[in-house]
Design an enzyme around this catalytic site. Sequence first.
Site, short mmCIF file in Angstrom:
data_model
loop_
_atom_site.label_atom_id
_atom_site.label_comp_id
_atom_site.label_asym_id
_atom_site.label_seq_id
_atom_site.Cartn_x
_atom_site.Cartn_y
_atom_site.Cartn_z
N CYS A 45 30.02 -17.43 -21.48
CA CYS A 45 29.66 -18.61 -20.67
C CYS A 45 29.58 -18.24 -19.19
O CYS A 45 28.72 -18.74 -18.45
CB CYS A 45 30.70 -19.71 -20.84
SG CYS A 45 30.93 -20.23 -22.53
C1 BEZ Z 1 32.49 -16.74 -24.47
O1 BEZ Z 1 31.85 -17.54 -23.78
O2 BEZ Z 1 32.68 -15.58 -24.13
C2 BEZ Z 1 33.01 -17.16 -25.81
C3 BEZ Z 1 33.39 -18.48 -26.01
C4 BEZ Z 1 33.92 -18.86 -27.24
C5 BEZ Z 1 34.02 -17.92 -28.25
C6 BEZ Z 1 33.61 -16.61 -28.05
C7 BEZ Z 1 33.10 -16.24 -26.82
#
Ligand code: BEZ
Length: 211
Positions: A45
């Site tokens: 994100c």
């Molecule tokens: C991420 O944004 O890195 C992420 C969020 C939830 C699960 C796995 C990765």
Amino acid sequence: MALRLGDLAPDFQADTTAGPISFHEWKRGSWTVLFSHPRDFTPVCTTELARAASLKPEFDRRNTRLLGLSVDSVESHEQWLEDIAELTGQRVNFPIVADADRSVALRYDMIHPNVSDTFTVRSVFIIGPDHRIKATATYPASTGRSFDEILRVLDALQLAADYAVATPVDWRSGDEVVIAPTVSEEDARRKFPKGYEARKPWFRVTPPPDR
Ligand code: BEZ
């Protein structure tokens, strides 16, 4: 029921990192990309928000507002945005909805219980100035989205909205386009003064009408 293309995008009131908004009022007259993040302080994100922020001038050029969403509080978002700036050198320059009660996520069907009852998947809603849903995409948390692709789709949607054309596979702004099969020969001659090539009677291509 899930939201479908052509549906009215639900209106909502929410706190964001730029203060409270009333969604339809906030986006009035603009296209909008509303996109969800599973949660704050997550690496994928982080890369998405930094990339979207770096492309904001491109979205502005297309009269398009960006609106992120995650099911955490404004305070949490603000701390995360500091980390994003430190990690990527990019300040997030558009609002992030604080959807701690998940009310927006639920209305937009961003929570997929077979994945998680708590966190959103990566949803994208491209919404027109008429507040109607023009395109959607859904990715799992493990897959970061391409904001270049979102810009490409926006270009295709805006061209189709302004001209009776469709965009073929892998189309990019400036490429030739397809004349919609519903357009008569007479209308095609009038609407496309640059001319067109009928490769088959039902397969007509024309130079980009917006150039
Ligand atoms: C991420 O944004 O890195 C992420 C969020 C939830 C699960 C796995 C990765």
